[in-house]
Design an enzyme around this catalytic site. Structure first.
Site, PDB file in Angstrom:
ATOM      1  N   THR A  80      14.197  16.144   8.819  1.00  7.94           N
ATOM      2  CA  THR A  80      12.843  16.098   9.186  1.00  7.94           C
ATOM      3  C   THR A  80      12.264  14.744   8.894  1.00  7.94           C
ATOM      4  O   THR A  80      12.061  14.332   9.512  1.00  7.94           O
ATOM      5  CB  THR A  80      11.337  16.725   7.865  1.00  7.94           C
ATOM      6  OG1 THR A  80      12.163  16.921   6.364  1.00  7.94           O
ATOM      7  CG2 THR A  80      11.797  18.097   7.797  1.00  7.94           C
TER       8      THR A  80
ATOM      9  N   LYS B  25      21.060  16.753   5.964  1.00  7.92           N
ATOM     10  CA  LYS B  25      19.311  16.722   6.317  1.00  7.92           C
ATOM     11  C   LYS B  25      18.681  16.522   4.526  1.00  7.92           C
ATOM     12  O   LYS B  25      19.435  17.144   3.940  1.00  7.92           O
ATOM     13  CB  LYS B  25      18.956  17.830   7.133  1.00  7.92           C
ATOM     14  CG  LYS B  25      18.370  18.985   6.739  1.00  7.92           C
ATOM     15  CD  LYS B  25      17.007  18.797   6.016  1.00  7.92           C
ATOM     16  CE  LYS B  25      15.916  18.432   5.937  1.00  7.92           C
ATOM     17  NZ  LYS B  25      15.065  17.618   5.457  1.00  7.92           N
TER      18      LYS B  25
ATOM     19  N   THR C 242      21.682  19.274  -1.710  1.00  9.87           N
ATOM     20  CA  THR C 242      20.574  18.614  -2.013  1.00  9.87           C
ATOM     21  C   THR C 242      20.148  19.575  -0.136  1.00  9.87           C
ATOM     22  O   THR C 242      19.913  19.220   0.568  1.00  9.87           O
ATOM     23  CB  THR C 242      20.269  16.724  -1.448  1.00  9.87           C
ATOM     24  OG1 THR C 242      18.996  16.269  -1.748  1.00  9.87           O
ATOM     25  CG2 THR C 242      21.401  16.099  -0.003  1.00  9.87           C
TER      26      THR C 242
ATOM     27  N   ASN D 273       4.946  10.078   2.265  1.00 10.23           N
ATOM     28  CA  ASN D 273       4.222  11.601   1.038  1.00 10.23           C
ATOM     29  C   ASN D 273       2.410  11.624   1.140  1.00 10.23           C
ATOM     30  O   ASN D 273       2.106  12.240   0.289  1.00 10.23           O
ATOM     31  CB  ASN D 273       4.646  11.573   0.667  1.00 10.23           C
ATOM     32  CG  ASN D 273       6.281  11.567   0.315  1.00 10.23           C
ATOM     33  OD1 ASN D 273       6.470  12.837   0.869  1.00 10.23           O
ATOM     34  ND2 ASN D 273       7.545  10.800  -0.218  1.00 10.23           N
TER      35      ASN D 273
ATOM     36  N   SER E 260      -0.342  16.118   7.389  1.00 16.57           N
ATOM     37  CA  SER E 260      -1.637  16.022   8.243  1.00 16.57           C
ATOM     38  C   SER E 260      -1.066  15.192   9.752  1.00 16.57           C
ATOM     39  O   SER E 260      -0.048  14.668   9.708  1.00 16.57           O
ATOM     40  CB  SER E 260      -2.312  14.744   7.544  1.00 16.57           C
ATOM     41  OG  SER E 260      -1.142  13.391   7.709  1.00 16.57           O
TER      42      SER E 260
END
Lengths: 418, 418
Positions: free
Chosen positions: A166, A192, A203, A413, A418
Site C-alpha cells: 500500500t 507489507k 505488523t 497521511n 483522496s
C-alpha cells in the site's frame, strides 16, 4: 480514488535494502498475483498462494478490539483446523469495520477459493490491507480467482508481495536455510506495512513459508516465541492496525524427521534462522516507515523487568519530540530524559545513563562530563541512529526499533484517502 | 543559541483568541518582567510575582520520573509551608536533568529572592521552561532580581506571561469574578505551553491567582478537583513534560468570610468560575499547540468507566494518523475505529457509534447508512473539529482536546535547540 501509491510515494525509502533477495522455490507452495481493480489502477492488488495437501499453519494477530473481518476469519479457521491450502490477500481495502458486508466478503472469497482449489472452507486464509471502513468490492476478487489459481507458479514470490503493497515503497522479503536433524529446510517470508505500525502482534500482513515438516503446535509455539523480539518490537507511529496478521505455513515437504515439541533440540538451527528472518522482515517494515529517513534502535537496560524496559523503550520510540529531533539531526537527549520520565516505569534521574551511538551524553542527573556536541550531532546524523538507556535499577532489558518523524509522514497521511 | 522564537514561529497560531483579555489588578499581587539573557536575545525571559504576607498556595505537578529541579523545589516548599511570598519563573532553560548544578540553581535563585523580598526560603516558588539538560546560568537571574522586585507593579500581567513564553505564539491569560458569601473575589490566570504537552497534571507552567481568603487545604482540594477536566484532559503530542507545574495563589485580601472546607456551599460560584478559568487556560495551550491548525475535541461516552473513556479518548487524540487526517481535511473515520481498537479498553465493534460534528459516520460495525462524504469532509474542514464516540457499553464518559499534526510541528521540533 486516485493512484495513491504513485501520487504520494514516488520515491523508495532511503533506508531500503540495497538489493532485494530473490526467494527460492519452496516445495509445496505456488503463487500468483493479478489486478482486480479494487482501488488502484495500473497495478496488481491480489495475491494467491496455494499449498500442498497437509500444509500446517500457525498464526498471531492484532489485539485490536476493532479487528478486521479477515483477521476474524483467520482466527476462526485456526480454531477449526490446523491445515491450510490457500491464502488470498488483497490491497486497497482493509475490509475492517465493514459490518455484514465485511463478513459476506470474506465468506464469498473463501468459498470461491475453496471451490477452485478443491479444499474445505477453513483451509482458506485471507488478508486485506488498505483503507478502513469502506465496503470491500469482493466480487472483483472472486472474478479473478480462477485465473490466479490456474496461473500459480513456484517462483512468483516477488509478484505476490508487490500485489499487497500500500504505502510501502519497496517489497519486503527474506529467505533462510536451516537444518533439522541433518536435513536442510527452506524458510521464505514476505510482508507489507509502512504506517499504522505498532503491532500488538505482527505488523499488518506478514506471511512466512517453510517446507519443514512440523506439527501445528510446534509451529504456533515457534511463532509466538519469535514474534516478541521482532514484529512486536517495532513501531512507526504508535498506531496499532486493525489488520495485523502473521501466518507461518509449513508444507512438510523437506523430509526432515518429525518434531513433536518446540523444545526439541533439533529445532535449534531452525529457531535461530526463523527468528532472524522475522526480525529481518520486521526491520524492513520500519525501514519503510511512512516518511522515514532514519532507522532508530532503542536499547533499554537496567530496568526492573523486561516488560518495564520495553515500556520505557517504546515511550522513547513513540515520542514525537524524540523522533522529530532525530529527523533534524538534533542530539536533543533531553527529550530522551523526558520520554523515560513519562513512561510510568520506575526510573531514578540520578542513576540514568544515556548514549547516542557510542557517546555517553547523560549520567548522574546531568550532562556527561565528556559530552561533546559535535560528536553527539554526528551520532544522530546518519541513516541509522542508536539510542541506549541504562536505568541501573535491575536486570530488565529490551530493544525496539522505530524511524524518525518527518514531513513525509504528514504528506502521506494528510491525504491517504483522496 | 539563536533567537528561537523568532526563527521558527514567526506566525501566531490560527487558533489564537481574537483578542487578549486584560487582567485586572488583584490585591496582594505585584509583577514584573525583565531580560536576563538566559538564551534568547532581544526579549524578556524572567518574571517575578510578589505576594502579600499570608498568601496561601496550592500546587499540582508533573508525574514524570525525571521531574525538573524547580518542580522538586516547589514540592518541597509545599511540604514545609503553605504560604508564598514570591514566584520567579524563567524561560529559555528548563533546569531539568541538570544534576547538582540544577539544585544549586534553584537554591541560589530562591535565596536571592527571599533576601530581596524579605521572606523565608520556602515561601519562594520557582519555575523554569525551555531546553532540557543544559546547565541553568542561574547567576544571570540573580543578577536582575533586585531590579525586578523593585519594579513590580499590580498591572504587569501581560509583561509577566510574555517573559515565560517559549514556542508559544501568544500569551495565555484568563480572568474571572466570583462571589463567596456575597463578597466578590477575582481570579487571574496565566500559563505557557505549546509542545511536550500531555500533562500528567498541569501543562508546563500555569499560575492562577485570587484575592479570595481560602485555607491552603481548600485551595489544594479545589485545584486537584479542577485539574482533571482541564489541564489533565489536553494533549498536543502525547509527550509529558518534566516541568509541568500548576500553582494557585490566594492573597486573602478580598475580605470574604473564612472558608474551612472545599465542600462549603458558599464555594459553588468560585468553584465554577475557577474550573472554567482552568479550562480556558488549558484550551489556550492546545490552540497554541506546536504547528496546530485545528482544535479537536474528542468525546467518548458509553465506556465501562470514566477512566476507560479517558483512555479511549486519549488514544484517539494522540493518534498521529487521526491527527494528520484531520490536518488534511480527510474525514478518515476508519482511523478513529483503529484508535478505539488499540486503546486496550473494552470495545465492541458492532455497538460502536462515531460522529464527526453532527454527522453519524459509523454504526453497527459499518459505515452509517446515511453517511455523506461531502458532509463528513465539511465537518473536519473547519478550525474546530468535534469527534464523538459512543461505545454503548456503560456510563463512563470523558472529553479531551488536542490539535492536528502538521508540517509546522516537524519544523518546530526538528530544530528546537539549533
Amino acid at each position: 480514488m486516485t493512484q495513491h501509491r504513485k501520487a504520494v510515494s514516488p520515491h523508495v525509502s532511503p533506508l531500503a535494502p540495497r538489493r532485494f533477495v530473490k526467494l527460492p522455490p519452496l516445495e509445496g507452495v505456488r503463487l500468483s498475483a493479478g489486478a482486480a481493480g479494487i482501488r488502484y489502477k495500473g497495478r496488481t492488488d491480489v495475491m494467491v498462494a496455494l499449498f500442498a495437501r497437509g500444509t500446517k499453519v500457525a498464526g498471531v494477530f492484532t489485539k485490536s478490539k476493532t479487528a478486521s473481518a479477515p483477521v476474524e476469519w483467520c482466527k476462526a479457521c485456526l480454531d477449526m483446523s490446523s491445515t491450510a491450502r490457500a491464502l488470498v490477500v488483497n490491497s486497497g481495502n482493509a475490509n475492517a469495520f465493514t459490518g455484514k458486508n465485511g463478513w459476506e466478503g470474506v465468506s464469498e472469497v473463501a468459498a470461491a477459493a475453496a471451490d477452485i482449489a478443491g479444499c474445505s472452507l477453513e483451509e482458506v486464509y485471507l488478508g486485506s490491507t488498505g483503507v478502513i471502513g469502506e465496503p470491500l468490492p469482493f466480487e472483483k476478487i472472486t472474478r479473478v480467482l480462477d485465473k490466479l489459481v490456474r496461473q500459480a507458479k513456484p517462483n512468483r514470490w516477488r509478484e505476490a508481495v508487490q500485489a499487497i503493497m500500500t504505502t510501502d515503497t519497496y517489497p519486503k522479503m527474506a529467505t533462510a536455510k536451516a537444518k533439522i536433524g541433518g536435513k536442510t529446510v527452506t524458510i521464505n517470508g514476505m510482508c507489507k506495512g509502512s504506517g499504522m505500525i505498532m503491532p500488538d502482534m505482527g505488523t499488518m500482513l506478514a506471511y512466512v513459508f517453510t517446507d519443514a515438516k512440523l506439527s501445528a503446535r510446534v509451529l504456533q509455539d515457534l511463532l509466538e516465541e519469535g514474534v516478541g523480539p521482532s514484529f512486536n518490537s517495532i513501531t512507526v507511529d504508535s498506531d496499532t492496525s486493525t489488520s495485523d496478521t502473521l501466518l507461518l505455513f509449513a508444507t512438510g515437504k523437506a523430509g526432515n524427521p518429525a518434531i513433536r515439541s518446540a523444545s526439541d533440540r533439533r529445532l535449534r538451527d531452525l529457531r535461530a534462522k526463523l527468528n532472524a528472518l522475522l526480525l529481518d522482515l520486521a526491520l524492513q517494515v520500519v525501514r519503510d516507515g511512512e516518511g522515514a529517513g532514519k532507522l532508530i534502535r532503542v536499547d533499554v537496560s537496567g530496568a526492573e523487568s523486561d516488560e518495564a524496559a520495553k515500556r520505557v523503550a517504546l515511550s522513547i520510540a513513540n515520542s514525537p519530540l524524540v523522533k522529530t529531533a532525530i529527523a533534524g539531526n538534533d542530539a536533543n537527549w533531553g527529550r530522551v530524559v523526558m520520554a523515560v520520565g513519562k513512561a510510568g516505569e520506575k526510573a531514578d534521574r540520578d542513576k540514568l545513563r544515556i548514549w547516542f551511538g557510542k557517546q555517553l551524553v547523560a549520567e548522574r542527573g546531568d550532562r556527561a562530563p565528556k559530552y561533546d556536541e559535535a560528536r553527539a550531532t554526528k551520532a544522530v546524523s546518519g541513516l541509522e541512529v542508536d539510542i541506549a538507556v541504562d536505568l541501573r535499577l535491575g536486570r530488565g532489558k529490551a530493544r525496539v526499533w522505530t524511524c524518525d518523524l518527518t514531513h513525509g509522514y504528514i504528506d502521506i497521511n494528510g491525504s491517504y484517502r483522496s
